[in-house]
Motif scaffolding. Sequence first.
Motif, PDB file in Angstrom:
ATOM      1  N   ILE A 274     -62.632  15.142  15.527  1.00  0.00           N
ATOM      2  CA  ILE A 274     -63.121  15.901  14.378  1.00  0.00           C
ATOM      3  C   ILE A 274     -62.008  15.931  13.330  1.00  0.00           C
ATOM      4  CG2 ILE A 274     -64.797  17.296  15.633  1.00  0.00           C
ATOM      5  CD1 ILE A 274     -62.754  19.532  15.783  1.00  0.00           C
ATOM      6  N   ALA A 275     -62.392  16.056  12.070  1.00  0.00           N
ATOM      7  CA  ALA A 275     -61.435  15.842  10.984  1.00  0.00           C
ATOM      8  C   ALA A 275     -60.513  17.027  10.718  1.00  0.00           C
ATOM      9  CB  ALA A 275     -62.183  15.477   9.698  1.00  0.00           C
ATOM     10  N   LYS A 276     -61.015  18.259  10.845  1.00  0.00           N
ATOM     11  CA  LYS A 276     -60.206  19.404  10.421  1.00  0.00           C
ATOM     12  C   LYS A 276     -60.070  20.490  11.474  1.00  0.00           C
ATOM     13  CE  LYS A 276     -61.182  18.981   5.470  1.00  0.00           C
ATOM     14  NZ  LYS A 276     -61.719  19.664   4.267  1.00  0.00           N
ATOM     15  N   GLY A 277     -61.017  20.641  12.355  1.00  0.00           N
ATOM     16  CA  GLY A 277     -60.986  21.744  13.307  1.00  0.00           C
ATOM     17  C   GLY A 277     -60.017  21.506  14.451  1.00  0.00           C
ATOM     18  N   TYR A 278     -60.046  22.405  15.426  1.00  0.00           N
ATOM     19  CA  TYR A 278     -59.150  22.308  16.574  1.00  0.00           C
ATOM     20  C   TYR A 278     -59.943  21.958  17.818  1.00  0.00           C
ATOM     21  CZ  TYR A 278     -55.365  23.354  19.805  1.00  0.00           C
ATOM     22  OH  TYR A 278     -54.402  23.258  20.772  1.00  0.00           O
ATOM     23  N   ASN A 279     -59.641  20.817  18.413  1.00  0.00           N
ATOM     24  CA  ASN A 279     -60.220  20.415  19.690  1.00  0.00           C
ATOM     25  C   ASN A 279     -59.190  19.530  20.371  1.00  0.00           C
ATOM     26  OD1 ASN A 279     -61.713  19.299  21.844  1.00  0.00           O
ATOM     27  ND2 ASN A 279     -63.622  19.528  20.713  1.00  0.00           N
ATOM     28  N   ALA A 280     -58.793  19.884  21.577  1.00  0.00           N
ATOM     29  CA  ALA A 280     -57.704  19.187  22.258  1.00  0.00           C
ATOM     30  C   ALA A 280     -58.193  18.226  23.328  1.00  0.00           C
ATOM     31  CB  ALA A 280     -56.743  20.203  22.880  1.00  0.00           C
ATOM     32  N   THR A 281     -59.492  17.966  23.388  1.00  0.00           N
ATOM     33  CA  THR A 281     -60.033  17.086  24.422  1.00  0.00           C
ATOM     34  C   THR A 281     -60.704  15.869  23.799  1.00  0.00           C
ATOM     35  OG1 THR A 281     -62.121  18.318  24.481  1.00  0.00           O
ATOM     36  CG2 THR A 281     -60.389  19.003  26.008  1.00  0.00           C
ATOM     37  N   LEU A 282     -60.622  14.731  24.482  1.00  0.00           N
ATOM     38  CA  LEU A 282     -61.276  13.521  24.001  1.00  0.00           C
ATOM     39  C   LEU A 282     -62.789  13.679  23.958  1.00  0.00           C
ATOM     40  CD1 LEU A 282     -59.515  10.416  25.603  1.00  0.00           C
ATOM     41  CD2 LEU A 282     -60.034  10.762  23.180  1.00  0.00           C
ATOM     42  N   GLY A 283     -63.370  14.210  24.998  1.00  0.00           N
ATOM     43  CA  GLY A 283     -64.825  14.334  25.067  1.00  0.00           C
ATOM     44  C   GLY A 283     -65.466  13.050  25.564  1.00  0.00           C
ATOM     45  N   SER A 284     -66.691  13.156  26.061  1.00  0.00           N
ATOM     46  CA  SER A 284     -67.349  12.026  26.716  1.00  0.00           C
ATOM     47  C   SER A 284     -67.661  10.873  25.775  1.00  0.00           C
ATOM     48  CB  SER A 284     -68.638  12.496  27.400  1.00  0.00           C
ATOM     49  OG  SER A 284     -69.533  13.058  26.449  1.00  0.00           O
ATOM     50  N   ASN A 285     -67.957  11.164  24.508  1.00  0.00           N
ATOM     51  CA  ASN A 285     -68.279  10.081  23.577  1.00  0.00           C
ATOM     52  C   ASN A 285     -67.081   9.158  23.365  1.00  0.00           C
ATOM     53  OD1 ASN A 285     -70.286   9.071  21.345  1.00  0.00           O
ATOM     54  ND2 ASN A 285     -68.297   9.188  20.351  1.00  0.00           N
ATOM     55  N   ASN A 286     -65.908   9.742  23.124  1.00  0.00           N
ATOM     56  CA  ASN A 286     -64.711   8.924  22.916  1.00  0.00           C
ATOM     57  C   ASN A 286     -64.315   8.183  24.183  1.00  0.00           C
ATOM     58  OD1 ASN A 286     -64.440   9.776  20.212  1.00  0.00           O
ATOM     59  ND2 ASN A 286     -63.271  11.573  20.826  1.00  0.00           N
ATOM     60  N   VAL A 287     -64.421   8.846  25.332  1.00  0.00           N
ATOM     61  CA  VAL A 287     -64.096   8.201  26.606  1.00  0.00           C
ATOM     62  C   VAL A 287     -65.007   7.006  26.845  1.00  0.00           C
ATOM     63  CG1 VAL A 287     -64.101   8.467  29.105  1.00  0.00           C
ATOM     64  CG2 VAL A 287     -63.098  10.252  27.666  1.00  0.00           C
ATOM     65  N   SER A 288     -66.282   7.173  26.559  1.00  0.00           N
ATOM     66  CA  SER A 288     -67.238   6.082  26.753  1.00  0.00           C
ATOM     67  C   SER A 288     -66.910   4.888  25.863  1.00  0.00           C
ATOM     68  CB  SER A 288     -68.661   6.558  26.470  1.00  0.00           C
ATOM     69  OG  SER A 288     -69.079   7.511  27.417  1.00  0.00           O
ATOM     70  N   ASN A 289     -66.558   5.141  24.611  1.00  0.00           N
ATOM     71  CA  ASN A 289     -66.218   4.055  23.708  1.00  0.00           C
ATOM     72  C   ASN A 289     -64.914   3.370  24.117  1.00  0.00           C
ATOM     73  OD1 ASN A 289     -68.206   3.722  21.463  1.00  0.00           O
ATOM     74  ND2 ASN A 289     -67.848   5.928  21.259  1.00  0.00           N
ATOM     75  N   ILE A 290     -63.931   4.133  24.546  1.00  0.00           N
ATOM     76  CA  ILE A 290     -62.678   3.538  25.018  1.00  0.00           C
ATOM     77  C   ILE A 290     -62.935   2.654  26.239  1.00  0.00           C
ATOM     78  CG2 ILE A 290     -60.486   4.068  26.167  1.00  0.00           C
ATOM     79  CD1 ILE A 290     -60.247   6.505  24.285  1.00  0.00           C
TER      80      ILE A 290
ATOM     81  N   GLY B 227     -65.704   1.338  27.297  1.00  0.00           N
ATOM     82  CA  GLY B 227     -66.582   0.212  26.996  1.00  0.00           C
ATOM     83  C   GLY B 227     -65.854  -0.908  26.286  1.00  0.00           C
ATOM     84  N   ASN B 228     -64.766  -0.580  25.589  1.00  0.00           N
ATOM     85  CA  ASN B 228     -64.032  -1.598  24.830  1.00  0.00           C
ATOM     86  C   ASN B 228     -62.862  -2.189  25.615  1.00  0.00           C
ATOM     87  OD1 ASN B 228     -63.500  -2.788  21.962  1.00  0.00           O
ATOM     88  ND2 ASN B 228     -61.521  -2.038  22.634  1.00  0.00           N
ATOM     89  N   TYR B 229     -62.141  -1.327  26.333  1.00  0.00           N
ATOM     90  CA  TYR B 229     -60.916  -1.774  26.998  1.00  0.00           C
ATOM     91  C   TYR B 229     -61.114  -2.052  28.485  1.00  0.00           C
ATOM     92  CZ  TYR B 229     -58.476  -0.335  22.763  1.00  0.00           C
ATOM     93  OH  TYR B 229     -58.049  -0.208  21.458  1.00  0.00           O
TER      94      TYR B 229
END
Length: 210
Positions: free
Chosen positions: A190-206, A208-210
């Motif tokens: 997220i661009a401005k808020g606070y979140n310290a976890t990757l989350g499932s969407n980012n993990v899935s994209n990582i 799936g690519n690597y």
Amino acid sequence: MRSNEQRSRGFKSKLFGALGGALLLTVGAAGAAAVTDNLAPTVKYPQPCKKGAVCQTDNKDVTYYMDSSGEFKLEAVDRTIVTNMLKSQYSPTDLVIKYDSTPTFSGSAETDVVWQEGSKGVSDDAAGTTWCDDPVSGNRCDQQVIRIRGNGTYDPSITCHEMGHAVGLLHGNNAYPMLDREDARLGCMIAKGYNATLGSNNVSNINGNY
């Protein structure tokens, strides 16, 4: 790049409504579904890797170094934050994260990610920035630099965010299908808020690519 203005200090909990007709991408070792493709390049962010662009790292084996002397030296507390964040958020993915105590800054096998602390070259409205220092063919970068302001700016959220850019993750407006830049499903991207976890969407994209 994470905006410094309006960065809140509470975890975001509001989930935005599902996008009508959103394309689901089934990727990752566990077959998890990503709600959007936010790993460069995308339909909304098609450019090849170059200096100043968000690029993928050059392979799944990711070495990193934290400046230990000079102008951009990380303080001990910031080094601990980076180490713990990488261990908890990125090591569980298909990326292989390793610290490089003897970094390489030239040639064909450079240290993949160099962490720095400082405000030089960071825009006034940003907490940190990531750039490709050595683009290679296609969408890959041989070495990326992450620079984050000091004075308490290093935290799990901003370090997770900038590391995301270093492996190719994008903001919601550059994803496909597009998401609001503060959509909680983007995790620490997220661009401005606070979140310290990757989350499932980012993990899935990582994964799936690597």
